[in-house]
Design a protein around this motif. Structure first.
Motif, PDB file in Angstrom:
ATOM      1  N   THR A   1      70.292 -34.862   2.388  1.00  0.00           N
ATOM      2  CA  THR A   1      69.446 -36.031   2.550  1.00  0.00           C
ATOM      3  C   THR A   1      69.312 -36.756   1.214  1.00  0.00           C
ATOM      4  OG1 THR A   1      68.170 -34.802   4.189  1.00  0.00           O
ATOM      5  CG2 THR A   1      67.189 -36.812   3.334  1.00  0.00           C
ATOM      6  N   GLN A   2      69.430 -38.076   1.248  1.00  0.00           N
ATOM      7  CA  GLN A   2      69.296 -38.876   0.033  1.00  0.00           C
ATOM      8  C   GLN A   2      67.842 -38.859  -0.438  1.00  0.00           C
ATOM      9  OE1 GLN A   2      71.755 -39.959  -1.621  1.00  0.00           O
ATOM     10  NE2 GLN A   2      70.791 -41.294  -3.088  1.00  0.00           N
ATOM     11  N   ARG A   3      67.629 -38.509  -1.696  1.00  0.00           N
ATOM     12  CA  ARG A   3      66.295 -38.476  -2.280  1.00  0.00           C
ATOM     13  C   ARG A   3      66.313 -39.278  -3.575  1.00  0.00           C
ATOM     14  NH1 ARG A   3      63.399 -33.725  -0.157  1.00  0.00           N
ATOM     15  NH2 ARG A   3      61.644 -34.443  -1.393  1.00  0.00           N
ATOM     16  N   ARG A   4      65.155 -39.769  -3.972  1.00  0.00           N
ATOM     17  CA  ARG A   4      65.022 -40.552  -5.199  1.00  0.00           C
ATOM     18  C   ARG A   4      64.955 -39.611  -6.399  1.00  0.00           C
ATOM     19  NH1 ARG A   4      60.125 -42.929  -7.535  1.00  0.00           N
ATOM     20  NH2 ARG A   4      59.078 -41.999  -5.765  1.00  0.00           N
ATOM     21  N   GLY A   5      65.776 -39.863  -7.385  1.00  0.00           N
ATOM     22  CA  GLY A   5      65.783 -39.053  -8.595  1.00  0.00           C
ATOM     23  C   GLY A   5      66.548 -37.760  -8.403  1.00  0.00           C
ATOM     24  N   ASP A   6      66.485 -36.928  -9.418  1.00  0.00           N
ATOM     25  CA  ASP A   6      67.146 -35.636  -9.372  1.00  0.00           C
ATOM     26  C   ASP A   6      66.115 -34.571  -9.041  1.00  0.00           C
ATOM     27  OD1 ASP A   6      69.236 -33.849  -9.504  1.00  0.00           O
ATOM     28  OD2 ASP A   6      69.775 -34.316 -11.570  1.00  0.00           O
ATOM     29  N   TRP A   7      66.553 -33.364  -8.837  1.00  0.00           N
ATOM     30  CA  TRP A   7      65.675 -32.283  -8.421  1.00  0.00           C
ATOM     31  C   TRP A   7      65.588 -31.194  -9.480  1.00  0.00           C
ATOM     32  CZ3 TRP A   7      68.083 -27.487  -7.804  1.00  0.00           C
ATOM     33  CH2 TRP A   7      69.485 -27.504  -7.703  1.00  0.00           C
ATOM     34  N   ILE A   8      64.508 -30.430  -9.377  1.00  0.00           N
ATOM     35  CA  ILE A   8      64.352 -29.225 -10.195  1.00  0.00           C
ATOM     36  C   ILE A   8      64.470 -28.028  -9.261  1.00  0.00           C
ATOM     37  CG2 ILE A   8      62.894 -30.324 -11.946  1.00  0.00           C
ATOM     38  CD1 ILE A   8      60.465 -28.894 -10.630  1.00  0.00           C
ATOM     39  N   GLN A   9      64.866 -26.894  -9.791  1.00  0.00           N
ATOM     40  CA  GLN A   9      64.866 -25.670  -9.001  1.00  0.00           C
ATOM     41  C   GLN A   9      63.551 -24.961  -9.258  1.00  0.00           C
ATOM     42  OE1 GLN A   9      68.306 -23.117  -9.233  1.00  0.00           O
ATOM     43  NE2 GLN A   9      67.094 -21.325  -8.647  1.00  0.00           N
ATOM     44  N   THR A  10      62.871 -24.590  -8.192  1.00  0.00           N
ATOM     45  CA  THR A  10      61.588 -23.921  -8.317  1.00  0.00           C
ATOM     46  C   THR A  10      61.777 -22.403  -8.424  1.00  0.00           C
ATOM     47  OG1 THR A  10      61.278 -23.661  -5.940  1.00  0.00           O
ATOM     48  CG2 THR A  10      60.478 -25.728  -6.944  1.00  0.00           C
ATOM     49  N   TYR A  11      60.711 -21.718  -8.712  1.00  0.00           N
ATOM     50  CA  TYR A  11      60.718 -20.265  -8.839  1.00  0.00           C
ATOM     51  C   TYR A  11      61.333 -19.588  -7.612  1.00  0.00           C
ATOM     52  CZ  TYR A  11      58.825 -15.520  -8.857  1.00  0.00           C
ATOM     53  OH  TYR A  11      58.679 -14.167  -8.793  1.00  0.00           O
ATOM     54  N   SER A  12      61.016 -20.114  -6.420  1.00  0.00           N
ATOM     55  CA  SER A  12      61.522 -19.508  -5.187  1.00  0.00           C
ATOM     56  C   SER A  12      62.996 -19.838  -4.943  1.00  0.00           C
ATOM     57  CB  SER A  12      60.685 -19.964  -3.989  1.00  0.00           C
ATOM     58  OG  SER A  12      60.867 -21.361  -3.772  1.00  0.00           O
ATOM     59  N   GLY A  13      63.576 -20.680  -5.786  1.00  0.00           N
ATOM     60  CA  GLY A  13      64.969 -21.062  -5.641  1.00  0.00           C
ATOM     61  C   GLY A  13      65.171 -22.342  -4.858  1.00  0.00           C
ATOM     62  N   ALA A  14      64.092 -22.978  -4.459  1.00  0.00           N
ATOM     63  CA  ALA A  14      64.180 -24.205  -3.668  1.00  0.00           C
ATOM     64  C   ALA A  14      64.420 -25.427  -4.556  1.00  0.00           C
ATOM     65  CB  ALA A  14      62.890 -24.400  -2.873  1.00  0.00           C
ATOM     66  N   GLN A  15      64.880 -26.492  -3.930  1.00  0.00           N
ATOM     67  CA  GLN A  15      64.994 -27.778  -4.618  1.00  0.00           C
ATOM     68  C   GLN A  15      63.673 -28.521  -4.466  1.00  0.00           C
ATOM     69  OE1 GLN A  15      68.521 -28.913  -2.221  1.00  0.00           O
ATOM     70  NE2 GLN A  15      69.317 -29.692  -4.174  1.00  0.00           N
ATOM     71  N   PHE A  16      63.249 -29.215  -5.529  1.00  0.00           N
ATOM     72  CA  PHE A  16      62.043 -30.041  -5.476  1.00  0.00           C
ATOM     73  C   PHE A  16      62.317 -31.326  -6.244  1.00  0.00           C
ATOM     74  CE2 PHE A  16      57.969 -31.719  -6.736  1.00  0.00           C
ATOM     75  CZ  PHE A  16      57.227 -31.575  -5.577  1.00  0.00           C
ATOM     76  N   TRP A  17      62.080 -32.448  -5.604  1.00  0.00           N
ATOM     77  CA  TRP A  17      62.295 -33.758  -6.217  1.00  0.00           C
ATOM     78  C   TRP A  17      60.952 -34.283  -6.739  1.00  0.00           C
ATOM     79  CZ3 TRP A  17      65.175 -31.752  -2.439  1.00  0.00           C
ATOM     80  CH2 TRP A  17      66.565 -31.931  -2.491  1.00  0.00           C
ATOM     81  N   PRO A  18      60.674 -34.154  -8.037  1.00  0.00           N
ATOM     82  CA  PRO A  18      59.388 -34.604  -8.575  1.00  0.00           C
ATOM     83  C   PRO A  18      59.113 -36.088  -8.355  1.00  0.00           C
ATOM     84  CG  PRO A  18      60.578 -33.298 -10.197  1.00  0.00           C
ATOM     85  CD  PRO A  18      61.515 -33.548  -9.060  1.00  0.00           C
ATOM     86  N   MET A  19      60.164 -36.900  -8.280  1.00  0.00           N
ATOM     87  CA  MET A  19      59.969 -38.335  -8.098  1.00  0.00           C
ATOM     88  C   MET A  19      60.051 -38.740  -6.621  1.00  0.00           C
ATOM     89  SD  MET A  19      59.300 -38.732 -11.159  1.00  0.00           S
ATOM     90  CE  MET A  19      58.868 -40.449 -11.123  1.00  0.00           C
ATOM     91  N   ASP A  20      60.251 -37.779  -5.744  1.00  0.00           N
ATOM     92  CA  ASP A  20      60.309 -38.040  -4.307  1.00  0.00           C
ATOM     93  C   ASP A  20      59.783 -36.808  -3.560  1.00  0.00           C
ATOM     94  OD1 ASP A  20      60.821 -39.216  -1.862  1.00  0.00           O
ATOM     95  OD2 ASP A  20      62.998 -39.023  -1.992  1.00  0.00           O
ATOM     96  N   PRO A  21      58.524 -36.441  -3.837  1.00  0.00           N
ATOM     97  CA  PRO A  21      57.985 -35.210  -3.254  1.00  0.00           C
ATOM     98  C   PRO A  21      57.703 -35.354  -1.759  1.00  0.00           C
ATOM     99  CG  PRO A  21      56.248 -36.383  -4.384  1.00  0.00           C
ATOM    100  CD  PRO A  21      57.521 -37.145  -4.638  1.00  0.00           C
ATOM    101  N   ARG A  22      57.750 -34.244  -1.081  1.00  0.00           N
ATOM    102  CA  ARG A  22      57.414 -34.169   0.340  1.00  0.00           C
ATOM    103  C   ARG A  22      56.517 -32.957   0.546  1.00  0.00           C
ATOM    104  NH1 ARG A  22      62.587 -36.438   2.441  1.00  0.00           N
ATOM    105  NH2 ARG A  22      62.705 -38.360   1.216  1.00  0.00           N
TER     106      ARG A  22
END
Length: 183
Positions: free
Chosen positions: A5-26
């Motif tokens: 899925t297209q998201r705004r900005g780049d993502w960080i990897q969280t402790y659990s190993g998930a992707q998180f988009w700080p500039m496009d949070p859900r």
């Protein structure tokens, strides 16, 4: 697992190993374990304190002094810092877009945990008052008085290790969630 899925900005990897988009949070991307772990590893005051003191411990202490109806908000009031780090208050106004990013993440946190969209005034006031407790117990004497020092909240810092802070934070959130469901 990479998102298609297209998201705004780049993502960080969280402790659990998930992707998180700080500039496009859900809201669906918010994970309690990620918040607990990250906040337990973040030192308050950008580390300029006498002893390690985590944002997670700060949040637990705050939750212990507010009314029960505000405990969950007190615990999660700094949850955005799990994704954006703990930026010192004097710096935040000068970081273009930071407050907006922080606000968007906090709206997702509120949605994810069934909180009101805005922090209760009582939590904000307690968060300001705890500064005095933290400063007198864990900071060197200031060269001049802090501009935001007020009446202390009356808490005693415990200086938990990151592992203990994570555990205490998770237990406190779980208890607050059960309390909120019962209300």
């Amino acid at each position: 697992m990479s998102s298609t899925t297209q998201r705004r900005g780049d993502w960080i990897q969280t402790y659990s190993g998930a992707q998180f988009w700080p500039m496009d949070p859900r809201a669906g991307d918010i994970r309690l374990q990620d918040i607990a772990h990250a906040l337990s590893m973040l030192c308050r005051y950008t580390g300029h304190c006498k002893r390690f003191y985590s944002v997670a411990e700060h949040s637990v202490l705050l939750s212990e002094v507010v009314e029960p109806k505000h405990r969950l908000w007190a615990l999660l009031h700094d949850a955005s810092e799990a994704y954006l780090v703990d930026v010192p208050r004097p710096v935040k106004p000068f970081l273009t877009g930071y407050r907006e990013a922080e606000g968007e993440i906090m709206l997702c946190v509120a949605e994810r945990f069934g909180l009101s969209a805005t922090m209760p005034k009582a939590v904000k006031e307690a968060d300001n008052r705890i500064l005095t407790d933290e400063a007198t117990q864990n900071m060197s004497a200031p060269p001049v008085p802090w501009s935001n020092m007020g009446e202390p909240l009356g808490v005693t810092l415990r200086y938990w290790s990151p592992e203990r802070a994570e555990r205490e934070f998770l237990e406190a959130v779980e208890a607050a969630l059960v309390e909120a469901e019962a209300a």
